[in-house]
Write a protein that holds these residues in place. Structure first.
Motif, PDB file in Angstrom:
ATOM      1  N   ARG A  77       2.294   1.790  -3.345  1.00 12.94           N
ATOM      2  CA  ARG A  77       1.276   2.259  -4.283  1.00 12.94           C
ATOM      3  C   ARG A  77       1.005   3.756  -4.068  1.00 12.94           C
ATOM      4  O   ARG A  77       0.935   4.536  -5.016  1.00 12.94           O
ATOM      5  CB  ARG A  77      -0.007   1.446  -4.089  1.00 12.94           C
ATOM      6  CG  ARG A  77      -1.081   1.768  -5.111  1.00 12.94           C
ATOM      7  CD  ARG A  77      -2.377   0.967  -4.889  1.00 12.94           C
ATOM      8  NE  ARG A  77      -2.264  -0.062  -3.886  1.00 12.94           N
ATOM      9  CZ  ARG A  77      -3.104  -0.177  -2.862  1.00 12.94           C
ATOM     10  NH1 ARG A  77      -4.069   0.703  -2.682  1.00 12.94           N
ATOM     11  NH2 ARG A  77      -2.961  -1.167  -2.018  1.00 12.94           N
ATOM     12  N   GLU A  78       0.887   4.141  -2.787  1.00 13.32           N
ATOM     13  CA  GLU A  78       0.618   5.548  -2.498  1.00 13.32           C
ATOM     14  C   GLU A  78       1.761   6.448  -2.973  1.00 13.32           C
ATOM     15  O   GLU A  78       1.520   7.522  -3.540  1.00 13.32           O
ATOM     16  CB  GLU A  78       0.381   5.738  -0.993  1.00 13.32           C
ATOM     17  CG  GLU A  78      -0.995   5.250  -0.554  1.00 13.32           C
ATOM     18  CD  GLU A  78      -1.169   5.262   0.961  1.00 13.32           C
ATOM     19  OE1 GLU A  78      -2.160   4.679   1.435  1.00 13.32           O
ATOM     20  OE2 GLU A  78      -0.312   5.843   1.660  1.00 13.32           O
ATOM     21  N   HIS A 117       3.706   5.848  -5.354  1.00 11.36           N
ATOM     22  CA  HIS A 117       3.597   5.871  -6.810  1.00 11.36           C
ATOM     23  C   HIS A 117       2.565   6.920  -7.232  1.00 11.36           C
ATOM     24  O   HIS A 117       2.833   7.767  -8.085  1.00 11.36           O
ATOM     25  CB  HIS A 117       3.202   4.482  -7.307  1.00 11.36           C
ATOM     26  CG  HIS A 117       3.130   4.360  -8.799  1.00 11.36           C
ATOM     27  ND1 HIS A 117       3.997   3.571  -9.528  1.00 11.36           N
ATOM     28  CD2 HIS A 117       2.317   4.936  -9.707  1.00 11.36           C
ATOM     29  CE1 HIS A 117       3.711   3.680 -10.817  1.00 11.36           C
ATOM     30  NE2 HIS A 117       2.680   4.490 -10.950  1.00 11.36           N
ATOM     31  N   LEU A 118       1.397   6.872  -6.594  1.00 11.89           N
ATOM     32  CA  LEU A 118       0.334   7.827  -6.937  1.00 11.89           C
ATOM     33  C   LEU A 118       0.749   9.269  -6.655  1.00 11.89           C
ATOM     34  O   LEU A 118       0.364  10.185  -7.380  1.00 11.89           O
ATOM     35  CB  LEU A 118      -0.949   7.490  -6.149  1.00 11.89           C
ATOM     36  CG  LEU A 118      -1.633   6.193  -6.570  1.00 11.89           C
ATOM     37  CD1 LEU A 118      -2.825   5.898  -5.672  1.00 11.89           C
ATOM     38  CD2 LEU A 118      -2.058   6.270  -8.032  1.00 11.89           C
ATOM     39  N   GLU A 119       1.541   9.434  -5.602  1.00 13.69           N
ATOM     40  CA  GLU A 119       2.024  10.782  -5.289  1.00 13.69           C
ATOM     41  C   GLU A 119       3.071  11.271  -6.292  1.00 13.69           C
ATOM     42  O   GLU A 119       3.494  12.429  -6.232  1.00 13.69           O
ATOM     43  CB  GLU A 119       2.644  10.791  -3.881  1.00 13.69           C
ATOM     44  CG  GLU A 119       1.629  10.623  -2.755  1.00 13.69           C
ATOM     45  CD  GLU A 119       2.282  10.166  -1.457  1.00 13.69           C
ATOM     46  OE1 GLU A 119       3.524  10.158  -1.372  1.00 13.69           O
ATOM     47  OE2 GLU A 119       1.537   9.787  -0.523  1.00 13.69           O
ATOM     48  N   GLY A 120       3.525  10.371  -7.145  1.00 15.41           N
ATOM     49  CA  GLY A 120       4.505  10.767  -8.149  1.00 15.41           C
ATOM     50  C   GLY A 120       5.940  10.765  -7.660  1.00 15.41           C
ATOM     51  O   GLY A 120       6.849  11.194  -8.358  1.00 15.41           O
ATOM     52  N   ARG A 125       0.826  -1.208   0.000  1.00 15.24           N
ATOM     53  CA  ARG A 125       0.000   0.000   0.000  1.00 15.24           C
ATOM     54  C   ARG A 125       0.861   1.259   0.000  1.00 15.24           C
ATOM     55  O   ARG A 125       0.608   2.190  -0.780  1.00 15.24           O
ATOM     56  CB  ARG A 125      -0.920  -0.001   1.227  1.00 15.24           C
ATOM     57  CG  ARG A 125      -1.683   1.291   1.412  1.00 15.24           C
ATOM     58  CD  ARG A 125      -2.668   1.172   2.557  1.00 15.24           C
ATOM     59  NE  ARG A 125      -2.066   0.503   3.706  1.00 15.24           N
ATOM     60  CZ  ARG A 125      -2.767  -0.108   4.642  1.00 15.24           C
ATOM     61  NH1 ARG A 125      -4.082  -0.138   4.576  1.00 15.24           N
ATOM     62  NH2 ARG A 125      -2.162  -0.682   5.648  1.00 15.24           N
ATOM     63  N   SER A 176       8.187   5.482  -9.178  1.00 11.35           N
ATOM     64  CA  SER A 176       7.474   4.718 -10.178  1.00 11.35           C
ATOM     65  C   SER A 176       7.745   3.247  -9.890  1.00 11.35           C
ATOM     66  O   SER A 176       8.886   2.799  -9.945  1.00 11.35           O
ATOM     67  CB  SER A 176       7.972   5.119 -11.568  1.00 11.35           C
ATOM     68  OG  SER A 176       7.656   4.140 -12.493  1.00 11.35           O
TER      69      SER A 176
END
Lengths: 224, 224
Positions: free
Chosen positions: A196-197, A199-202, A193, A205
């Motif tokens: 993933r977070e 990753h979503l925050e940029g 998790r 990758s």
DNA sequence: AAAATACGGTACCATATGTTACTGCTTAAT
DNA sequence: ATTAAGCAGTAACATATGGTACCGTATTTT
């Protein structure tokens, strides 16, 4: 290759040549040990009676709590020995389980033999001091890593160190998420998790075991 | 009382008599240091250039995270020295801040002087090995304490050890809640809440700093 | 080739702990 | 004597992490 040649790679014999190691070995007794993959070499609480030097393979040290939580403490490869700092001092018991990662082989020196080595050769003594000190220094760093930051901080520290080591921002993580989560002392779903977070925050990758740092300064903000 | 008499109480000079310590001290150079209450003796990251031996007073070692979280690592009284395992080995930097709890006094041996002591006297060597081993063993125990259990587990472990030491079930906790929470690596309100809950559960009886164990086996269940 | 094991992803919910803020009390500093 | 610090208690709320369960895929082992 002879034992003494392999042993020159171990921290205890650092900056000694093979001939000297050979001489030293002739003066003391030791015996050879073999371990199969996943074999438990020592259990937490067992008495430490001597020191193992790896010739081949690799081990790891792990703590397991009453509730079954696993914390991997460290990898042990052929330059290190398990629990060197538990041979002397007040409590000569393994603080961790020692497990073979793969089929492995080593030589075992009993405490008395090791003591003779240390007294015989000043370089060995100095190396042994360095080994124990290194162990304490490692554990101290581990406390900071484990206690002073959250999961994202651990991910950040882990990745930044590796990126620095290979001088690239894309990192091939060799461990599985399961292993990583044991190294971080967290559960695997929580680790996934967090990745993933991030990753979503940029910031990162993440593609399976290939992780690329996208924003290094943002990553540093996570450090504890 | 002379310095060398006080130094016999330190781990490095264990099982040496005052006369021998005096002799050893005459062979090397050292200097005396004084610290005021709350003075920072060393900051995290400073280079470790030698070893301090306390004659009077007491210190503590603590880590501080970027976010300001404080983790007290250990108390240092006159039988111990700060960071003995950071004098040798690969990374000679303090991993913690060293702070004086009260006005304190000690003698400082530079690394070279200490090395001479170690080589001159085999007991000192053995004691030094024991000291740095003890440090590693302590840190290893600290990892288990801090990482492998929740707050109630830490309370349980802390109290059970103390109860065992004084052979009673009622314990006078000497530290404030604030100090305890720093020792446990948690926030003070969380610690207070956990104590209150354990009180309500009937496991403990908490009255300020007087804590009585009401149900020892239930308390053990909290251990990680 | 089949079976077993390990792996990675995810979702839902539970729980532990942190954050912040306010209180009254005690102890130390000026 | 007055002020300032530190201490213990508590509450409401936020957040991080754990627990569990399920799925589909990849990789070993037999």
């Amino acid at each position: 290759m002879y034992i003494y040649e392999k042993l020159t790679r171990n921290a205890l014999f650092r900056s000694l040549d093979a001939a000297t190691v050979r001489q030293l070995l002739e003066a003391i007794s030791y015996h050879r040990k073999h371990f199969r993959k996943h074999e438990v070499i020592a259990r937490e609480g067992d008495t430490v009676t001597g020191l193992l030097f790896l010739l081949r393979g690799s081990l790891h040290a792990e703590m397991i709590s009453a509730s079954g939580k696993v914390l991997k403490i460290e990898d042990i490869r052929r330059d290190h020995s398990p629990a060197p700092a538990f041979l002397f001092g007040p409590d000569n018991h393994y603080p961790v389980h020692i497990v073979a990662d793969c089929d492995s082989e080593g030589v075992f020196f009993k405490k008395q033999a090791l003591l003779r080595l240390i007294i015989m050769n000043e370089t060995v003594l100095k190396n042994f001091l360095d080994m124990i000190s290194a162990q304490a220094q490692f554990l101290s760093g581990r406390i900071r890593f484990l206690v002073m930051q959250g999961i994202k901080g651990k991910i950040a520290q882990y990745l930044l160190i590796r990126a620095d080591r290979v001088r690239r921002d894309d990192i091939q993580v060799v461990c599985s998420h399961t292993e990583l989560s044991e190294l971080f002392g967290v559960t695997r779903p929580s680790l996934t998790r967090a990745l993933r977070e991030m990753h979503l925050e940029g910031v990162l990758s993440v593609e399976g075991r290939n992780i690329t740092i996208r924003n290094k300064s943002a990553l540093r903000e996570y450090l504890g």
